[in-house]
Design an enzyme around this catalytic site. Structure first.
Site, PDB file in Angstrom:
ATOM      1  N   TRP A 133       0.865  -1.185   0.000  1.00 18.55           N
ATOM      2  CA  TRP A 133       0.000   0.000   0.000  1.00 18.55           C
ATOM      3  C   TRP A 133       0.907   1.242   0.000  1.00 18.55           C
ATOM      4  CZ3 TRP A 133      -2.141   2.656   4.821  1.00 18.55           C
ATOM      5  CH2 TRP A 133      -3.067   3.660   4.467  1.00 18.55           C
ATOM      6  N   ASP A 214      -0.916  -5.834   9.205  1.00 16.77           N
ATOM      7  CA  ASP A 214      -1.873  -4.798   8.820  1.00 16.77           C
ATOM      8  C   ASP A 214      -3.130  -5.512   8.337  1.00 16.77           C
ATOM      9  OD1 ASP A 214      -3.319  -2.700   7.867  1.00 16.77           O
ATOM     10  OD2 ASP A 214      -1.878  -2.071   6.336  1.00 16.77           O
ATOM     11  N   LYS A 250     -13.307  -0.509   5.836  1.00 13.21           N
ATOM     12  CA  LYS A 250     -13.890  -1.311   4.757  1.00 13.21           C
ATOM     13  C   LYS A 250     -14.967  -2.243   5.279  1.00 13.21           C
ATOM     14  CE  LYS A 250     -10.269   0.424   3.027  1.00 13.21           C
ATOM     15  NZ  LYS A 250      -9.675   0.991   1.861  1.00 13.21           N
TER      16      LYS A 250
HETATM   17  N1  PMP Z   1      -3.673  -0.693   5.165  1.00 11.92           N
HETATM   18  C1  PMP Z   1      -4.031  -1.039   3.930  1.00 11.92           C
HETATM   19  C2  PMP Z   1      -3.327  -2.181   3.284  1.00 11.92           C
HETATM   20  C3  PMP Z   1      -5.038  -0.345   3.275  1.00 11.92           C
HETATM   21  O1  PMP Z   1      -5.383  -0.724   2.047  1.00 11.92           O
HETATM   22  C4  PMP Z   1      -5.674   0.726   3.924  1.00 11.92           C
HETATM   23  C5  PMP Z   1      -6.759   1.494   3.236  1.00 11.92           C
HETATM   24  N2  PMP Z   1      -6.548   1.845   1.939  1.00 11.92           N
HETATM   25  C6  PMP Z   1      -5.266   1.039   5.214  1.00 11.92           C
HETATM   26  C7  PMP Z   1      -4.272   0.303   5.804  1.00 11.92           C
HETATM   27  C8  PMP Z   1      -5.820   2.124   6.064  1.00 11.92           C
HETATM   28  O2  PMP Z   1      -6.974   2.727   5.742  1.00 11.92           O
HETATM   29  P1  PMP Z   1      -7.783   3.554   6.829  1.00 11.92           P
HETATM   30  O3  PMP Z   1      -6.828   4.473   7.491  1.00 11.92           O
HETATM   31  O4  PMP Z   1      -8.812   4.247   6.031  1.00 11.92           O
HETATM   32  O5  PMP Z   1      -8.351   2.544   7.771  1.00 11.92           O
END
Ligand code: PMP
Length: 402
Positions: A133, A214, A250
């Site tokens: 990411w 993660d 998500k």
């Molecule tokens: N880690 C990964 C791999 C992700 O794809 C995302 C969202 N795109 C996140 C962390 C964190 O997103 P958020 O801060 O919106 O929870």
């Protein structure tokens, strides 16, 4: 001269910049496959029914707007840890998991990065999969860690480079930190199998690496929150003291509410209490305490049997719609259009994204000629496709690769 005259213009964010270009396009056929946010069958943002009900329950209870504690809503963080680690988890049941609420997954990664930079005694180096990411590198770098990569994706097979992955983890200095995507790897959609996870766990043990998971997509990959937690729970069962970043963006559709958690496995309740105290010292100067409303929504859903099962059904519904779009896209490209190339990965990849294999020149042509927007690496958010736009998308891809 102005004080800020020497500030150079920075590059646009590689992911959020795609949405800006999409918004500026006035063509009615335009499609945004850049940002990783779920869209319903009509291409619209989706507020889960369980979330709406939880908000009704909350409103009826007339909650106040007081500050949360530094580490957030304790009922919520307890339930978040249960969701991730499972009811059978030994460290969960012995009270040795330190957990704090976070500003979604990003905030959890940042708290974890900052905590490790300050307190992890062995190394300041974190290994990320290549690719990962896009925000991982700046998050960990800004946390004070040095970022390196381990091989992950094989362009040739459009699959996992397991040989490269194992070799790179084996070659990493002992005690290095290694970032692992728990499920639905972003951007590739390629996950290790359960057998491969077991081998990764063995290498991590042998090399005394510090595993940092993660988990931004629990439930989103397979439709089952338990199945998607396999890697995390396997590592914990093998005695690893993992760090974990969780996001509810998500799987509950709570993107803008910023609901997440960071946790760390310690050896006992006394050590946990010391870690908790240091987590507070990391967090307090960053943002004092986390936002209230989203945590209350998640807490209400996770704490109510009926709402919980409704939510599980809705997570599965989102995962299933994405899987059906994969099948439809694969079928249209290979059977209907006979598009040149091998497209099996569209079906086999997991989670919100597909790494299409489109080149950056092809993605540029798709934006300019077909009003279809994606990141330059050829990643598409499957959730941006639906029965109304998938044929147009497939035809445009067909035209772009011929
Ligand atoms: N880690 C990964 C791999 C992700 O794809 C995302 C969202 N795109 C996140 C962390 C964190 O997103 P958020 O801060 O919106 O929870």
């Amino acid at each position: 001269v102005s004080t800020w005259s020497a500030v150079p213009a920075g590059p646009p964010d590689p992911i959020l910049g795609v949405t800006e270009a999409f918004k500026a396009d006035k063509d009615p056929r335009k499609i945004n496959l850049g940002v990783g946010a779920y869209r319903d069958e009509n291409g619209k943002p989706y507020v889960l029914g369980s979330v709406k009900k939880a908000e009704e329950i909350l409103t009826a209870s007339k909650p106040d707007k007081e500050y949360l504690p530094i580490t957030g809503l304790p009922e919520f963080t307890k339930k978040a840890a249960l969701l991730a680690y499972g009811a059978e988890s030994a460290p969960l049941n012995s009270g040795s998991i330190a957990v704090t609420q976070s500003i979604s997954g990003t905030g959890a990664l940042r708290i974890g990065g900052a905590f490790l930079a300050r307190h992890y005694p062995h190394s300041k180096v974190v290994y990320l999969p290549v690719p990962s990411w896009g925000n991982h590198t700046p998050i960990f770098r800004d946390s004070g860690l040095e970022v390196r990569g381990y091989r992950y994706f094989d362009k040739g097979t459009v699959g996992l480079d397991f040989v490269g992955l194992k070799a790179d983890l084996q070659a990493a200095p002992e005690h290095s930190i290694v970032l692992l995507h728990a499920c639905a790897h972003n951007p590739t959609g390629v996950d290790p199998t359960q057998e491969q996870w077991a081998q990764i766990s063995d290498i991590v043990k042998e090399k005394k690496l510090m595993p940092f998971f993660d988990m931004a997509y629990q439930g989103f990959a397979s439709g089952s929150t338990d199945r998607d937690a396999f890697a995390v729970r396997h590592f914990v069962s093998q005695g690893h003291q993992i760090a974990l970043a969780q996001s509810f963006a998500k799987n509950m559709g709570l993107y803008g509410e910023r609901v997440g958690a960071f946790s760390l496995i310690t050896s006992d309740a006394a050590e946990k209490a010391r870690v908790d105290s240091q987590l507070k010292i990391v967090i307090r100067p960053m943002y004092s305490n986390p936002p209230l409303h989203g945590a209350q929504i998640a807490n209400t859903i996770l704490g109510d049997k009926l709402l919980y099962s409704q939510w599980e059904g809705e997570v599965k519904g989102m995962a299933d719609r994405i899987i059906s779009m994969r099948e439809k896209l694969y079928g249209t490209l290979t059977h209907d259009l006979k598009t040149p190339g091998e497209w099996g990965h569209i079906k086999s990849q997991i989670g919100m994204f597909s790494f299409t294999g489109l080149t950056s020149a092809q993605t540029k042509a798709l934006a300019e000629k077909a009003h279809i927007y994606m990141t330059a690496d050829g990643r598409i958010s499957m959730a941006g496709l639906n029965t109304s736009n998938i044929e147009y998308f497939a035809q445009s891809v067909d035209a772009a690769v011929r």
